[in-house]
Design a protein around this motif. Structure first.
Motif, mmCIF file in Angstrom:
data_model
loop_
_atom_site.group_PDB
_atom_site.id
_atom_site.type_symbol
_atom_site.label_atom_id
_atom_site.label_comp_id
_atom_site.label_asym_id
_atom_site.label_seq_id
_atom_site.Cartn_x
_atom_site.Cartn_y
_atom_site.Cartn_z
ATOM 1 N N ILE A 69 31.881 -0.541 67.030
ATOM 2 C CA ILE A 69 33.294 -0.603 66.671
ATOM 3 C C ILE A 69 33.871 -1.804 67.402
ATOM 4 C CG2 ILE A 69 35.505 0.622 66.719
ATOM 5 C CD1 ILE A 69 33.845 3.245 66.906
ATOM 6 N N MET A 70 34.233 -2.841 66.647
ATOM 7 C CA MET A 70 34.587 -4.134 67.233
ATOM 8 C C MET A 70 36.006 -4.560 66.838
ATOM 9 S SD MET A 70 31.761 -4.836 68.855
ATOM 10 C CE MET A 70 32.033 -6.539 69.339
ATOM 11 N N CYS A 71 36.764 -4.996 67.817
ATOM 12 C CA CYS A 71 38.099 -5.542 67.551
ATOM 13 C C CYS A 71 37.964 -6.950 66.986
ATOM 14 C CB CYS A 71 38.917 -5.565 68.828
ATOM 15 S SG CYS A 71 39.238 -3.930 69.511
ATOM 16 N N ILE A 72 38.723 -7.256 65.929
ATOM 17 C CA ILE A 72 38.576 -8.557 65.268
ATOM 18 C C ILE A 72 39.895 -9.315 65.142
ATOM 19 C CG2 ILE A 72 36.568 -7.729 63.959
ATOM 20 C CD1 ILE A 72 38.457 -7.774 61.447
ATOM 21 N N GLY A 73 41.002 -8.786 65.702
ATOM 22 C CA GLY A 73 42.293 -9.441 65.537
ATOM 23 C C GLY A 73 42.911 -9.854 66.856
ATOM 24 N N ALA A 74 44.044 -10.573 66.775
ATOM 25 C CA ALA A 74 44.838 -11.041 67.925
ATOM 26 C C ALA A 74 44.157 -12.188 68.668
ATOM 27 C CB ALA A 74 45.173 -9.895 68.869
ATOM 28 N N TYR A 75 43.364 -12.995 67.964
ATOM 29 C CA TYR A 75 42.660 -14.117 68.585
ATOM 30 C C TYR A 75 43.474 -15.411 68.569
ATOM 31 C CZ TYR A 75 41.629 -14.439 63.597
ATOM 32 O OH TYR A 75 41.742 -14.460 62.227
#
Length: 338
Positions: free
Chosen positions: A261-267
């Protein structure tokens, strides 16, 4: 431009035709609007004063409706013989791990931020949670990664009864003093705990992401974790917030992880604390994950990348193996048979 449909075989309650239309539409719209939205957001950040920000949040945003979730999970129908996970929104994932019910970073109210009498000062949801608290099954374990307001939401946490345990990062337990949890367990990096809720065995191990843990400006002493959850010789990685790091590669012991489960936003612009979608895929690959669930996007406006950009980039990063995409939209459910 790349649009994949492989995840349709892994999700419940969404037709292939609906997924295809949605992805075709948003992929073409993204091509024309991505940079326009980003530059508009940059201009707003540069010119908006603090008072202007408050005006926007409490006058403009207060009137904006919150969009419904894409799908509605039905956890009452899930089998305890499977690994089942539904994305509720942001970093909140409901997991039935062969009979043990887990909820990650539960955030279920319309706003996150500093709680004042009768109001919360902070960002408003873009998308409603896929389930309300009342619709959740009894939760055995809540897993908290770090103290940021979009991960530890005290209003939500106060709703849980004393039938639920919580695992959290070091030096964050004080934020849970007004909750009813039966046990609050703080884990530091490399530490693990074995639990037996309702006689069912599970192990949770913490490891170090590339992030930070302060809730306010000066409480930088607080910990921040990612986790490996193990049960019945099956394993899940809950990556939570992280920038690119070799910590995931160090998890690789030759045996696969069933789900990452990987976070992919707010970069954008927070690349030092949040990975890009491509980096999320690279870290999950380095760990040896079979399937990847993208979270931490489409829920709150915490950065300036356009709403659909993270999931479109994530899909493109896995265009050669789209069957590894556990799900794409809030409310979808992933099932891995035993």
């Amino acid at each position: 431009m790349c649009v994949g449909l492989g995840a349709a075989r892994q999700v419940i309650g969404v037709s292939q035709e609906r997924l295809q239309f949605r992805h075709d539409f948003h992929a073409h719209a993204l091509f024309f609007t991505m940079e326009t939205e980003r530059e508009r957001a940059r201009r707003e950040i540069r010119r908006r004063s603090w008072l202007g920000h408050l005006w926007h949040e409490w006058i403009v945003e207060s009137r904006r409706p919150i969009a419904p979730a894409f799908a509605h999970p039905t956890p009452e129908s899930w089998s305890n013989d499977d690994l089942t996970a539904a994305w509720i929104g942001h970093s909140t994932v409901l997991i039935n791990f062969f009979g043990i019910k887990i909820l990650t970073d539960p955030v279920l109210f319309p706003r996150i931020g500093i709680r004042l009498p009768f109001l919360t000062v902070g960002p408003k949801r873009l998308t409603q949670p896929a389930l309300t608290f009342a619709e959740l099954p009894p939760i055995d374990l809540v897993l908290l990664s770090h103290a940021h307001f979009d991960h530890i939401d005290r209003r939500t946490l106060k709703l849980f009864s004393d039938a639920t345990r919580v695992i959290t990062a070091k030096r964050t337990g004080d934020l849970l003093r007004e909750t009813k949890f039966s046990e609050v367990i703080e884990l530091g990096w490399t530490e693990s705990v074995n639990l037996t809720p309702r006689g069912l065995e599970i192990e949770v191990r913490a490891f170090r992401p590339k992030h930070w843990g302060a809730r306010m400006q000066y409480d930088i002493h607080r910990g921040y974790n990612s986790y490996v959850i193990s049960r019945n010789n099956r394993r899940i990685i809950y990556g939570s917030d992280t920038a690119m790091t070799d910590a995931f590669a160090k998890l690789n012991d030759g045996a696969p992880y069933d789900l990452a489960i990987m976070c992919i936003g707010a970069y954008d612009p927070w690349i030092w604390a949040h990975c890009t979608p491509e980096q999320a895929v690279a870290m999950a690959n380095a760990a040896g994950a079979r399937f990847i669930m993208p979270v931490h996007h489409q829920t709150f406006r915490l950065s300036i990348e356009p709403f659909r950009e993270p999931i479109e980039r994530f899909t493109c990063a896995l265009v050669k193996t789209p069957e590894r995409i556990a799900l794409r939209e809030i409310g979808e459910t992933f099932v891995l048979r035993a």
